[in-house]
Scaffold this active site. Structure first.
Site: not given
Length: 450
Positions: A336-337
């Site tokens: 994530e990210c």
């Protein structure tokens, strides 16, 4: 025996806007009380990874996030009741301005009748401080109120003028609750960068900065008050009924390896607890240290600051090769990210430099000097709705077609793409695992009925 209502003093530290000094005051107050032997539990309103690092260092306790939309009311109520059961004081740092956001910090204060401590940056005002304090106090009828603390005053004389302005408000000093002033001082400034505050663990003098704030607060009416005075801010937190369905042990017997270092530090403590509640064993590894991937069934690459550590990550060939072998074997990876960024082929920094990364995802990251996206998001997975948020200064250029999109919770939000490449799933979306344990278990490879 059924659980009882738990009570203890609680304050919600809020402000007219971001940048007023909420984190400094909350962390300094937590440090002051902890040094006096108090058991202090601190929470942060809204989705935030950086402020909790400082709050945890100050209090010596893990810091959870409270958000009526992200967590849900039941989860917030359970965390507050538990904290009141085993703490002497609860401190909650607000998010943005007191009334900003849906839901806002004021909504949280109103729901549980938590008194608001208003922190105001008074560095460029005098008389207006009275109008600002009065407006915060009365904008929403019935808002529980503790008082006002002026921050960044220039001198004792300036502080006295601000105090007089606050006391001159129509309801008088007793209603406004003057709780003192803090000067601006370099010794307890908390440095910032593009995503917010620098992480406490990166600064060798972080504890000294918090001690300096604590010492300054000790000489304010807020910090000098005795235990009896704190009791006037006691709040009763009722017990929460057991969930209709306990968290299923869908990850029992599985090991989840989590990247954790200065490049991958955006981890909610509640997410780790959800993995453990699902039955998973959590193990750690540091890509910045080029550590080998531990023996595991699944990998979580959380967000962080890979853009600040590109050279070290590019050189982390042992970590990269372990992740490549893991993915080639069909074992799940959730990135994530910042975790997604590190998996890409390369990154273009704001100065135009192109740096190679791990190359496990086809795509290139472009860093920007301005915010690219911000706000709460929901991902409707086949196994339930995962809630979370997005906050990034980069964009991804890739030929990968999204397999899903999140739904922004706000009218002007922008959906985030979710990608799948082999056994890797990746997105700018930061998930709050507790919002759907079943969807979380599916992310990490569990067999979950749709």
């Amino acid at each position: 025996m059924s659980p009882r209502t738990a009570s203890c003093p609680a304050l919600l530290v809020a402000a007219p806007a971001s940048g007023q000094g909420k984190t400094t005051v909350t962390a300094g107050l937590a440090r002051l009380l902890a040094r006096r032997g108090k058991r202090v539990r601190v929470f942060k309103c809204g989705p935030d990874f950086l402020d909790p690092h400082w709050l945890a260092l100050a209090s010596g306790q893990p810091v959870d996030n409270l958000d009526l939309w992200l967590n849900g009311e039941r989860d917030v109520a359970a965390r507050l009741h538990q904290a009141a059961s085993d703490s002497d004081v609860i401190l909650i740092e607000g998010v943005m301005g007191l009334f900003d956001g849906e839901p806002s910090a004021a909504d949280l204060a109103m729901r549980w009748r938590i008194p608001v401590l208003a922190v105001m940056d008074a560095s460029a005002m005098v008389g207006t401080a009275g109008a600002l304090a009065y407006g915060l106090r009365h904008y929403r009828p019935g808002l529980p109120w503790a008082g006002v603390l002026a921050n960044r005053v220039a001198s004792e004389g300036h502080a006295a003028l601000v105090e007089a302005a606050v006391e001159a408000a129509p309801d008088g000093a007793s209603a406004m609750g003057w709780l003192g002033a803090l000067p601006w001082h370099e010794a307890f400034a908390l440095p910032e960068r593009h995503l917010g505050l620098s992480m406490a663990g990166e600064l060798p003098d972080a504890q000294a900065r918090l001690d300096a704030v604590a010492e300054a607060l000790a000489h304010t009416p807020l910090g000098a008050q005795d235990e009896a005075a704190w009791l006037r801010w006691s709040v009763a937190f009722p017990p929460v009924a057991e969930a209709d369905e306990p968290t299923p042990s869908l990850l029992r017997g599985r090991t989840v390896a989590v990247a954790h270092d200065a490049a991958f530090a955006f981890i909610y403590p509640a997410n780790l607890q959800t993995l453990r509640d699902l039955g998973a064993e959590v193990v750690w590894f540091s890509p910045l240290a080029n550590e080998p991937l531990p023996a595991c069934d699944a990998v979580w690459l959380p967000g962080g600051y890979p853009e600040l550590h590109t050279a070290a990550l590019a050189a982390a060939t042992r970590t990269r090769d372990g992740l490549a072998a893991h993915a080639a074997a069909g074992r799940p990876v959730w990135a994530e990210c910042g975790g997604m960024l590190a998996l890409c082929k390369s990154i273009i920094l704001t100065d135009g430099a192109r740096i190679p990364l791990w190359g496990l995802l086809p795509g290139e990251v472009v860093m920007h000097s301005r915010l690219a996206a911000l706000g709460p998001q929901a991902w409707q997975t086949p196994h339930g709705e995962l809630r979370g948020h997005t906050f990034h200064y980069s964009t991804l250029q890739t030929a990968m077609a999204p397999v899903a999109h999140t739904t922004p919770a706000r009218v002007h939000g922008r959906a985030e793409a979710v990608y799948r490449h082999g056994s890797i799933q990746a997105s700018y979306f930061h998930a709050w695992f507790a919002s759907s344990p079943r969807a979380t278990a599916a992310l990490f490879g569990a067999e979950v009925a749709a």
